[in-house]
Enzyme design. Structure first.
Site, PDB file in Angstrom:
ATOM      1  CB  THR A 175      12.047  53.136  63.839  1.00  0.00           C
ATOM      2  OG1 THR A 175      12.789  54.247  63.364  1.00  0.00           O
ATOM      3  CG2 THR A 175      11.005  52.787  62.785  1.00  0.00           C
ATOM      4  CG  ASP A 176      13.455  58.236  65.103  1.00  0.00           C
ATOM      5  OD1 ASP A 176      13.719  57.383  64.229  1.00  0.00           O
ATOM      6  OD2 ASP A 176      14.298  59.053  65.533  1.00  0.00           O
ATOM      7  CE  LYS A 181      10.202  48.532  63.143  1.00  0.00           C
ATOM      8  NZ  LYS A 181      10.500  47.240  63.852  1.00  0.00           N
TER       9      LYS A 181
HETATM   10  P1  NAD Z   1      19.369  44.270  63.037  1.00  0.00           P
HETATM   11  O1  NAD Z   1      19.165  44.358  61.556  1.00  0.00           O
HETATM   12  O2  NAD Z   1      20.743  44.436  63.586  1.00  0.00           O
HETATM   13  O3  NAD Z   1      18.810  42.872  63.586  1.00  0.00           O
HETATM   14  C1  NAD Z   1      17.616  42.312  63.144  1.00  0.00           C
HETATM   15  C2  NAD Z   1      17.602  40.852  63.607  1.00  0.00           C
HETATM   16  O4  NAD Z   1      16.343  40.274  63.200  1.00  0.00           O
HETATM   17  C3  NAD Z   1      18.698  40.001  62.968  1.00  0.00           C
HETATM   18  O5  NAD Z   1      19.309  39.196  63.935  1.00  0.00           O
HETATM   19  C4  NAD Z   1      17.948  39.140  61.942  1.00  0.00           C
HETATM   20  O6  NAD Z   1      18.562  37.882  61.722  1.00  0.00           O
HETATM   21  C5  NAD Z   1      16.594  39.005  62.620  1.00  0.00           C
HETATM   22  N1  NAD Z   1      15.509  38.731  61.649  1.00  0.00           N
HETATM   23  C6  NAD Z   1      15.271  39.376  60.477  1.00  0.00           C
HETATM   24  N2  NAD Z   1      14.196  38.840  59.875  1.00  0.00           N
HETATM   25  C7  NAD Z   1      13.739  37.858  60.696  1.00  0.00           C
HETATM   26  C8  NAD Z   1      12.645  36.954  60.635  1.00  0.00           C
HETATM   27  N3  NAD Z   1      11.810  36.970  59.596  1.00  0.00           N
HETATM   28  N4  NAD Z   1      12.456  36.089  61.639  1.00  0.00           N
HETATM   29  C9  NAD Z   1      13.302  36.070  62.712  1.00  0.00           C
HETATM   30  N5  NAD Z   1      14.374  36.892  62.814  1.00  0.00           N
HETATM   31  C10 NAD Z   1      14.575  37.779  61.827  1.00  0.00           C
HETATM   32  O7  NAD Z   1      18.372  45.345  63.638  1.00  0.00           O
HETATM   33  P2  NAD Z   1      18.537  46.243  64.955  1.00  0.00           P
HETATM   34  O8  NAD Z   1      19.283  47.459  64.605  1.00  0.00           O
HETATM   35  O9  NAD Z   1      18.986  45.391  66.070  1.00  0.00           O
HETATM   36  O10 NAD Z   1      17.015  46.663  65.182  1.00  0.00           O
HETATM   37  C11 NAD Z   1      16.154  45.909  66.034  1.00  0.00           C
HETATM   38  C12 NAD Z   1      14.776  46.531  66.003  1.00  0.00           C
HETATM   39  O11 NAD Z   1      14.851  47.876  66.440  1.00  0.00           O
HETATM   40  C13 NAD Z   1      14.130  46.564  64.621  1.00  0.00           C
HETATM   41  O12 NAD Z   1      12.771  46.247  64.749  1.00  0.00           O
HETATM   42  C14 NAD Z   1      14.318  47.991  64.167  1.00  0.00           C
HETATM   43  O13 NAD Z   1      13.287  48.380  63.287  1.00  0.00           O
HETATM   44  C15 NAD Z   1      14.260  48.733  65.476  1.00  0.00           C
HETATM   45  N6  NAD Z   1      15.002  49.997  65.505  1.00  0.00           N
HETATM   46  C16 NAD Z   1      16.342  50.024  65.253  1.00  0.00           C
HETATM   47  C17 NAD Z   1      17.031  51.237  65.307  1.00  0.00           C
HETATM   48  C18 NAD Z   1      18.527  51.325  65.074  1.00  0.00           C
HETATM   49  O14 NAD Z   1      19.069  52.419  65.100  1.00  0.00           O
HETATM   50  N7  NAD Z   1      19.231  50.229  64.861  1.00  0.00           N
HETATM   51  C19 NAD Z   1      16.347  52.420  65.601  1.00  0.00           C
HETATM   52  C20 NAD Z   1      14.978  52.351  65.840  1.00  0.00           C
HETATM   53  C21 NAD Z   1      14.325  51.126  65.807  1.00  0.00           C
END
Ligand code: NAD
Ligand code: TYD
Length: 353
Positions: free
Chosen positions: A133-134, A163
């Site tokens: 993430t940013d 992160k």
């Molecule tokens: P989300 O919370 O919607 O999904 C996370 C998924 O990970 C879920 O399905 C959850 O069940 C699974 N999970 C959590 N802990 C786990 C574990 N210990 N073992 C296996 N599975 C596990 O998140 P997202 O928004 O889809 O984000 C995905 C990735 O992108 C993350 O790493 C997040 O940090 C990164 N990210 C997200 C955003 C955003 O705007 N949503 C922005 C930048 C980076």
């Protein structure tokens, strides 16, 4: 050959898996713990698709990860699994350290062992893509240049700190062990199937239920919005053409204040699903700010645009309208999610504000 996607039942992971299988034939094995944020309904379309295997499990479960890597002859890992919501990290940071930091470490260890067993072209071609993430870069002042890949890390929330720690581990595995890793740091995503704890789906669903639209602080915090479909394309490019050991910033070049986002959503809803009387913006309510609330994020995506020729296809206006339509047309998905756990979270985060 197969790719392993962790967190593939979450918002970005499920969009990625669906997109991947819509574009090609290479199988996917998804590993997801199915926390509150994981939702198998996101992958329902793949139920009878022989190219997709779903495994419920934790990235911290090393024997399970080792078995999956070996059994499926995995040639790349896309690591999305994380605790992802800043407000939840403020109320309870421990799961964030466990999954984001310890979990990424466990996964790296098993991936390293798997990669060490490979030889020739399979070893050369192996990739570990870490989705970050940013927020690891901290907060920008108004007018300050957007984050480039060389910006110093300065995380301010338990989420972004966990992160940041995982990014450092990934980097170290490249420099110390030569593991062919790639890291992407993207801005705020939006689009279909986002869990309604995050700003955009929360506002759409609250509005449709005539509930207050809780804007933190003065609503002047700025985020740089990226459509999840554009993010998935960027990740495919990074996986295929990215240089091991490199990081790539991914952003939609769509900086907006939260109040602008909420007002735009209200205008879209006024047009697509009008209230019986009045306008949705009348529901906006300014509430107590988030502690340590980062003022501004903005991504400089020059590197990925120049080196990998990636460019976002969605404008924020068209992407937001498509997203609002998706939530209007998928009420069953929404109802399915809003279980007791969701309601408990809403009470915990908003009742005292
Ligand atoms: P989300 O919370 O919607 O999904 C996370 C998924 O990970 C879920 O399905 C959850 O069940 C699974 N999970 C959590 N802990 C786990 C574990 N210990 N073992 C296996 N599975 C596990 O998140 P997202 O928004 O889809 O984000 C995905 C990735 O992108 C993350 O790493 C997040 O940090 C990164 N990210 C997200 C955003 C955003 O705007 N949503 C922005 C930048 C980076
Ligand atoms: P969020 O979607 O939680 O993403 P992040 O904190 O990772 O950027 O929040 C986006 C912005 O919206 C952030 O500045 C906090 C703000 N926000 C609100 O004003 N009200 C809300 O109810 C939520 C969930 C977020």
């Amino acid at each position: 050959m197969t790719i392993l996607v962790t967190g593939g039942a979450g918002f970005i992971g499920s969009n990625f898996v669906l997109d991947w299988l819509a574009q090609g034939e290479e199988p996917v094995v998804t590993l997801d713990k199915l926390t509150y944020a994981g939702n198998l309904a996101n992958l329902a379309r793949l139920q009878n698709d022989p190219r997709h295997t779903f495994v419920r499990g934790d990235i911290c479960d090393r024997p399970l990860v080792a078995r999956m890597l070996a059994t499926h002859r995995v040639r790349a890992v896309l690591h999305f699994a994380a605790e992802s919501h800043v407000d939840r990290s403020i109320h309870g940071p421990s799961e964030f350290v466990q999954t984001n930091l310890v979990g990424t470490f466990s996964l790296l260890e098993e991936v390293r062992a798997h990669w060490n067993e490979l030889s020739g072209a399979r070893r050369e071609g192996f990739r570990f893509l870490h989705v970050s993430t940013d927020e690891v870069y901290g907060s920008l002042q108004p007018g300050e240049p957007a984050f480039t890949e060389t910006r110093a890390y300065s995380p301010n929330s338990p989420y972004s700190a966990s992160k940041a720690g995982s990014d450092h581990l990934v980097r170290a595995y490249y420099h110390t062990y030569g593991l062919p890793v790639l890291t992407s740091n993207c801005s705020n995503n939006y689009g279909p199937m986002q869990f309604p704890e995050k700003l955009i789906p929360l506002m759409i669903l609250n509005a449709l239920e005539q509930k207050p639209l809780p804007v933190y602080g003065d609503g002047g915090n700025v985020r740089d919005w990226l459509h999840v479909g554009d993010h998935c394309e960027a990740l495919r490019s990074v996986l295929t053409h990215g240089r091991p050991g490199e990081t790539y910033n991914v952003g939609g070049s769509a900086e907006c204040t939260n109040l602008q986002v909420v007002n735009t959503l209200c205008e879209l809803l006024d047009r697509l699903s009008p209230r019986t009387s009045g306008r949705y913006s009348e529901l906006i309510k300014f509430v107590t700010d988030r502690p340590g609330h980062d003022r501004r994020y903005a991504i400089d995506a020059t590197k990925i645009r120049r080196e990998l020729k990636w460019t976002p296809r969605h404008s924020f206006a068209t992407g937001l309208e498509q997203t609002v339509r998706w939530y209007l047309e998928n009420r069953a998905w929404v109802e399915n999610i809003r279980s007791g756990e969701y309601q408990r979270w809403i009470d915990k985060n908003y009742l005292a504000r």
